[in-house]
Design a protein around this motif. Structure first.
Motif, PDB file in Angstrom:
ATOM      1  N   PHE B 150       0.821  -1.206   0.000  1.00  0.00           N
ATOM      2  CA  PHE B 150       0.000   0.000   0.000  1.00  0.00           C
ATOM      3  C   PHE B 150       0.860   1.263   0.000  1.00  0.00           C
ATOM      4  O   PHE B 150       2.066   1.204   0.236  1.00  0.00           O
ATOM      5  CB  PHE B 150      -1.025   0.020   1.143  1.00  0.00           C
ATOM      6  CG  PHE B 150      -0.460  -0.209   2.507  1.00  0.00           C
ATOM      7  CD1 PHE B 150       0.300   0.763   3.124  1.00  0.00           C
ATOM      8  CD2 PHE B 150      -0.727  -1.393   3.196  1.00  0.00           C
ATOM      9  CE1 PHE B 150       0.801   0.554   4.388  1.00  0.00           C
ATOM     10  CE2 PHE B 150      -0.227  -1.604   4.453  1.00  0.00           C
ATOM     11  CZ  PHE B 150       0.546  -0.629   5.057  1.00  0.00           C
ATOM     12  N   THR B 151       0.181   2.361  -0.314  1.00  0.00           N
ATOM     13  CA  THR B 151       0.834   3.673  -0.300  1.00  0.00           C
ATOM     14  C   THR B 151       0.380   4.390   0.957  1.00  0.00           C
ATOM     15  O   THR B 151      -0.817   4.551   1.183  1.00  0.00           O
ATOM     16  CB  THR B 151       0.429   4.486  -1.551  1.00  0.00           C
ATOM     17  OG1 THR B 151       0.868   3.759  -2.697  1.00  0.00           O
ATOM     18  CG2 THR B 151       1.064   5.871  -1.558  1.00  0.00           C
ATOM     19  N   ILE B 152       1.347   4.752   1.773  1.00  0.00           N
ATOM     20  CA  ILE B 152       1.008   5.432   3.027  1.00  0.00           C
ATOM     21  C   ILE B 152       1.522   6.867   2.992  1.00  0.00           C
ATOM     22  O   ILE B 152       2.686   7.117   2.650  1.00  0.00           O
ATOM     23  CB  ILE B 152       1.543   4.650   4.265  1.00  0.00           C
ATOM     24  CG1 ILE B 152       1.220   5.405   5.563  1.00  0.00           C
ATOM     25  CG2 ILE B 152       3.037   4.367   4.187  1.00  0.00           C
ATOM     26  CD1 ILE B 152       1.418   4.606   6.839  1.00  0.00           C
ATOM     27  N   GLY B 153       0.643   7.798   3.334  1.00  0.00           N
ATOM     28  CA  GLY B 153       1.047   9.201   3.444  1.00  0.00           C
ATOM     29  C   GLY B 153       1.277   9.512   4.909  1.00  0.00           C
ATOM     30  O   GLY B 153       0.451   9.163   5.757  1.00  0.00           O
ATOM     31  N   LEU B 154       2.417  10.119   5.199  1.00  0.00           N
ATOM     32  CA  LEU B 154       2.688  10.540   6.577  1.00  0.00           C
ATOM     33  C   LEU B 154       2.720  12.058   6.554  1.00  0.00           C
ATOM     34  O   LEU B 154       3.488  12.644   5.782  1.00  0.00           O
ATOM     35  CB  LEU B 154       4.007   9.951   7.067  1.00  0.00           C
ATOM     36  CG  LEU B 154       3.976   8.420   7.156  1.00  0.00           C
ATOM     37  CD1 LEU B 154       5.151   7.809   6.447  1.00  0.00           C
ATOM     38  CD2 LEU B 154       3.937   7.962   8.593  1.00  0.00           C
ATOM     39  N   CYS B 155       1.890  12.674   7.379  1.00  0.00           N
ATOM     40  CA  CYS B 155       1.678  14.113   7.237  1.00  0.00           C
ATOM     41  C   CYS B 155       1.920  14.861   8.548  1.00  0.00           C
ATOM     42  O   CYS B 155       1.497  14.399   9.608  1.00  0.00           O
ATOM     43  CB  CYS B 155       0.229  14.329   6.789  1.00  0.00           C
ATOM     44  SG  CYS B 155      -0.227  16.053   6.665  1.00  0.00           S
ATOM     45  N   PHE B 181       5.717  11.509   1.961  1.00  0.00           N
ATOM     46  CA  PHE B 181       5.939  12.363   3.125  1.00  0.00           C
ATOM     47  C   PHE B 181       5.389  13.752   2.824  1.00  0.00           C
ATOM     48  O   PHE B 181       5.805  14.398   1.861  1.00  0.00           O
ATOM     49  CB  PHE B 181       7.432  12.455   3.445  1.00  0.00           C
ATOM     50  CG  PHE B 181       8.058  11.113   3.722  1.00  0.00           C
ATOM     51  CD1 PHE B 181       7.532  10.258   4.673  1.00  0.00           C
ATOM     52  CD2 PHE B 181       9.183  10.690   3.014  1.00  0.00           C
ATOM     53  CE1 PHE B 181       8.094   9.014   4.929  1.00  0.00           C
ATOM     54  CE2 PHE B 181       9.766   9.447   3.257  1.00  0.00           C
ATOM     55  CZ  PHE B 181       9.211   8.607   4.221  1.00  0.00           C
ATOM     56  N   ILE B 182       4.459  14.196   3.655  1.00  0.00           N
ATOM     57  CA  ILE B 182       3.794  15.477   3.418  1.00  0.00           C
ATOM     58  C   ILE B 182       4.114  16.378   4.606  1.00  0.00           C
ATOM     59  O   ILE B 182       3.635  16.138   5.727  1.00  0.00           O
ATOM     60  CB  ILE B 182       2.258  15.269   3.311  1.00  0.00           C
ATOM     61  CG1 ILE B 182       1.950  14.156   2.297  1.00  0.00           C
ATOM     62  CG2 ILE B 182       1.559  16.578   2.966  1.00  0.00           C
ATOM     63  CD1 ILE B 182       0.966  13.124   2.761  1.00  0.00           C
ATOM     64  N   ILE B 202      13.311   1.499  -1.595  1.00  0.00           N
ATOM     65  CA  ILE B 202      11.886   1.646  -1.274  1.00  0.00           C
ATOM     66  C   ILE B 202      11.411   3.003  -1.788  1.00  0.00           C
ATOM     67  O   ILE B 202      12.019   4.030  -1.487  1.00  0.00           O
ATOM     68  CB  ILE B 202      11.662   1.513   0.249  1.00  0.00           C
ATOM     69  CG1 ILE B 202      11.983   0.069   0.662  1.00  0.00           C
ATOM     70  CG2 ILE B 202      10.241   1.881   0.647  1.00  0.00           C
ATOM     71  CD1 ILE B 202      12.120  -0.156   2.122  1.00  0.00           C
ATOM     72  N   PRO B 203      10.356   3.007  -2.624  1.00  0.00           N
ATOM     73  CA  PRO B 203       9.937   4.273  -3.229  1.00  0.00           C
ATOM     74  C   PRO B 203       9.351   5.252  -2.202  1.00  0.00           C
ATOM     75  O   PRO B 203       8.637   4.835  -1.283  1.00  0.00           O
ATOM     76  CB  PRO B 203       8.877   3.857  -4.249  1.00  0.00           C
ATOM     77  CG  PRO B 203       8.426   2.511  -3.824  1.00  0.00           C
ATOM     78  CD  PRO B 203       9.530   1.870  -3.049  1.00  0.00           C
ATOM     79  N   TYR B 204       9.685   6.535  -2.374  1.00  0.00           N
ATOM     80  CA  TYR B 204       9.077   7.565  -1.532  1.00  0.00           C
ATOM     81  C   TYR B 204       9.019   8.882  -2.295  1.00  0.00           C
ATOM     82  O   TYR B 204       9.752   9.086  -3.258  1.00  0.00           O
ATOM     83  CB  TYR B 204       9.867   7.743  -0.227  1.00  0.00           C
ATOM     84  CG  TYR B 204      11.215   8.411  -0.381  1.00  0.00           C
ATOM     85  CD1 TYR B 204      12.357   7.660  -0.631  1.00  0.00           C
ATOM     86  CD2 TYR B 204      11.347   9.809  -0.293  1.00  0.00           C
ATOM     87  CE1 TYR B 204      13.594   8.270  -0.778  1.00  0.00           C
ATOM     88  CE2 TYR B 204      12.581  10.420  -0.441  1.00  0.00           C
ATOM     89  CZ  TYR B 204      13.693   9.653  -0.690  1.00  0.00           C
ATOM     90  OH  TYR B 204      14.910  10.266  -0.850  1.00  0.00           O
ATOM     91  N   GLU B 205       8.088   9.740  -1.865  1.00  0.00           N
ATOM     92  CA  GLU B 205       7.968  11.089  -2.433  1.00  0.00           C
ATOM     93  C   GLU B 205       7.916  12.062  -1.281  1.00  0.00           C
ATOM     94  O   GLU B 205       7.408  11.706  -0.213  1.00  0.00           O
ATOM     95  CB  GLU B 205       6.603  11.247  -3.131  1.00  0.00           C
ATOM     96  CG  GLU B 205       6.517  10.805  -4.543  1.00  0.00           C
ATOM     97  CD  GLU B 205       5.077  11.005  -5.054  1.00  0.00           C
ATOM     98  OE1 GLU B 205       4.548  12.134  -4.978  1.00  0.00           O
ATOM     99  OE2 GLU B 205       4.489  10.012  -5.506  1.00  0.00           O
ATOM    100  N   GLU B 206       8.400  13.276  -1.502  1.00  0.00           N
ATOM    101  CA  GLU B 206       8.267  14.310  -0.475  1.00  0.00           C
ATOM    102  C   GLU B 206       7.476  15.461  -1.076  1.00  0.00           C
ATOM    103  O   GLU B 206       7.856  15.980  -2.135  1.00  0.00           O
ATOM    104  CB  GLU B 206       9.654  14.796  -0.033  1.00  0.00           C
ATOM    105  CG  GLU B 206      10.393  13.739   0.776  1.00  0.00           C
ATOM    106  CD  GLU B 206      11.748  14.209   1.286  1.00  0.00           C
ATOM    107  OE1 GLU B 206      12.652  14.359   0.440  1.00  0.00           O
ATOM    108  OE2 GLU B 206      11.894  14.432   2.495  1.00  0.00           O
ATOM    109  N   VAL B 207       6.369  15.819  -0.475  1.00  0.00           N
ATOM    110  CA  VAL B 207       5.534  16.892  -1.013  1.00  0.00           C
ATOM    111  C   VAL B 207       5.177  17.888   0.092  1.00  0.00           C
ATOM    112  O   VAL B 207       5.278  17.582   1.282  1.00  0.00           O
ATOM    113  CB  VAL B 207       4.232  16.356  -1.673  1.00  0.00           C
ATOM    114  CG1 VAL B 207       4.547  15.436  -2.837  1.00  0.00           C
ATOM    115  CG2 VAL B 207       3.355  15.650  -0.662  1.00  0.00           C
TER     116      VAL B 207
END
Lengths: 143, 305
Positions: B150-155, B181-182, B202-207
């Motif tokens: 799953f895709t988890i957003g941590l905010c 990561f938000i 491990i894929p990640y994005e920072e927004v």
């Protein structure tokens, strides 16, 4: 050129970064030994320009040299018996170092708990990173 | 004898056994009502944490056991200067298991090394809070049916939040996890976390904005953005609304996305979201009790048929 006599049995720690011999003297607790110790500072070196040398005349089983690898693994450890170099000891980074460095994290339990040894554990051998066993704070500053 | 200091103390298989037990407790509460009869839990809280302490106490009482303890350092011998090592030796004579919260990092580990009873780290400064991570994992597994893919957003505050760092460390052990990561730039995840993710591929994005990524998320883990973490008032005022979850943002989310929060919540989740079936943060508190019950049984080696 300064001359320091040969030793019969013990260690010659060579290629120590210039100026670091006194720190090694204390970390190996040589101040507590009742045996001849010679510290040579800023000796000329083809390889390093300047270097320190430490000579210790003692039983070769008397010293735990693992901590040297943590301080500087480029140090050459010559083991001397009957006045001759019998081997060169290879330095391995110790898995754990006890009471050599202190945890500087003010939030670490070592800052208040009496009698608790300061223990650092080798967390990354490749990057030579040690972390406090209790709070996992990285030891950043080299000796 | 086992202790729990870090969420990674248990292997993935051990965690699954723990979660299976927690789910069985959830389904058959009565079966466990006397499992710890005659046993005592000592809650040694050197700093106040009402929620965690009450959750541990509720867990032990649900198992038919008893609870003793203190809820702040001033009411313990620590105020007289007693060491953690001495305190745990004394507590070991009174209780069968101990949950310890301490402001100093590593204090529960020192206690465990001197203790003759299992010690659970109930939070040590900014270091670890393993039962929160176990709670988060159990909530996800129970409500999503899995801990992988799953895709988890941590905010929110991803820089200082220990719950976030622990959860990331625990989730990277499962397949197919993507992190988003938000956070404001000031509160981004520390480099050592992103370095670890790169190393493990491990894929990640920072927004910066939550709105932009809402449709992608299977899980949203919210944390509080504290005003004092910002460098100036202007940035805080400009950015704070990006990190407040409200009905409008929830409209952008998948119909089965879950919202988690370690609580206490202040204003980062608008109360109007509470009624949304995807809001799982109060269920999370309930799972916290189940997982602590399962943990007490596991560490005391008590089996219920």
């Amino acid at each position: 050129m300064l001359n320091v006599g040969k030793i019969e049995e013990g260690f010659v720690l060579d290629h120590i970064k210039a100026g670091k011999s006194l720190s090694i003297y204390y970390h190996l607790q040589l101040d507590k030994l009742d045996c001849p110790v010679a510290l040579i500072k800023n000796a000329r070196s083809n390889k390093m320009g300047k270097k320190d040398i430490v000579k210790v005349e003692c039983d070769i089983h008397m010293l735990d040299l693992d901590v040297l690898a943590f301080i500087d693994h480029n140090i050459t450890v010559n083991v001397i018996k009957d006045g001759k170099i019998v081997s060169k000891k290879e330095l391995m980074l110790p898995k754990e170092i006890k009471n050599v460095i202190r945890c500087k994290n003010p939030r670490c339990i070592t800052s208040i708990e009496q009698g608790l040894p300061h223990i650092f554990v080798l967390a990354d051998e490749e990057k030579e990173i040690y972390r406090c066993k209790y709070c996992e704070e990285k030891y950043a500053e080299h000796l | 004898m086992r202790h729990l200091m870090n969420p990674l103390d248990f292997t993935v298989e051990e965690l699954h056994r723990l979660f299976d037990l927690a789910n069985d407790i959830e389904d058959h509460m009565d079966k466990y009502a006397h499992a710890c009869a005659g046993k005592k839990l000592a809650t040694c809280f050197y700093e106040p944490s009402t929620r965690t302490r009450l959750s541990f106490e509720a867990a032990m009482l649900n198992l038919g056991g008893n609870v003793i303890g203190f809820s702040e350092a001033s009411s313990s011998s620590a105020a007289k200067g007693e060491s953690v090592s001495d305190t745990i030796r004394v507590i070991s004579c009174f209780a069968d298991i101990c949950a310890m919260r301490h402001p100093k990092e590593g204090a529960p580990m020192v206690a465990a090394s001197r203790s003759s009873i299992p010690v659970i780290n109930a939070g040590d400064g900014g270091h670890q809070h393993p039962t929160q991570t176990l709670t988060d994992l159990l909530t996800i597994r129970s409500l999503k049916g899995r801990l992988d893919n799953f895709t988890i957003g941590l905010c929110g505050d991803l820089k200082f939040g220990r719950t976030v760092h622990s959860l990331i460390n625990a989730l990277v052990r499962y397949e197919g996890i993507k992190f988003i990561f938000i956070s404001p730039r000031e509160l981004m995840v520390p480099d050592y976390v992103t370095d670890m993710l790169k190393e493990k591929n491990i894929p990640y994005e920072e927004v910066i904005r939550l709105d932009d990524v809402m449709p992608k998320l299977d899980l949203l883990y919210m944390t509080r953005v504290q005003k004092e973490r910002f460098f100036n008032e202007e940035d805080y005022v400009r950015l704070k609304d990006f990190y407040i979850l409200d009905k409008t943002k929830m409209k952008l989310a998948k119909p089965d996305m879950l919202v988690l929060h370690p609580l206490p919540r202040v204003n980062e989740i608008s109360v109007e979201v509470d009624e949304d079936p995807r809001a799982a943060y109060f269920k999370q508190v309930q799972y916290g009790v189940y997982v602590r019950m399962a943990l007490i049984l596991t560490l005391l080696n008590i089996q219920v048929d």
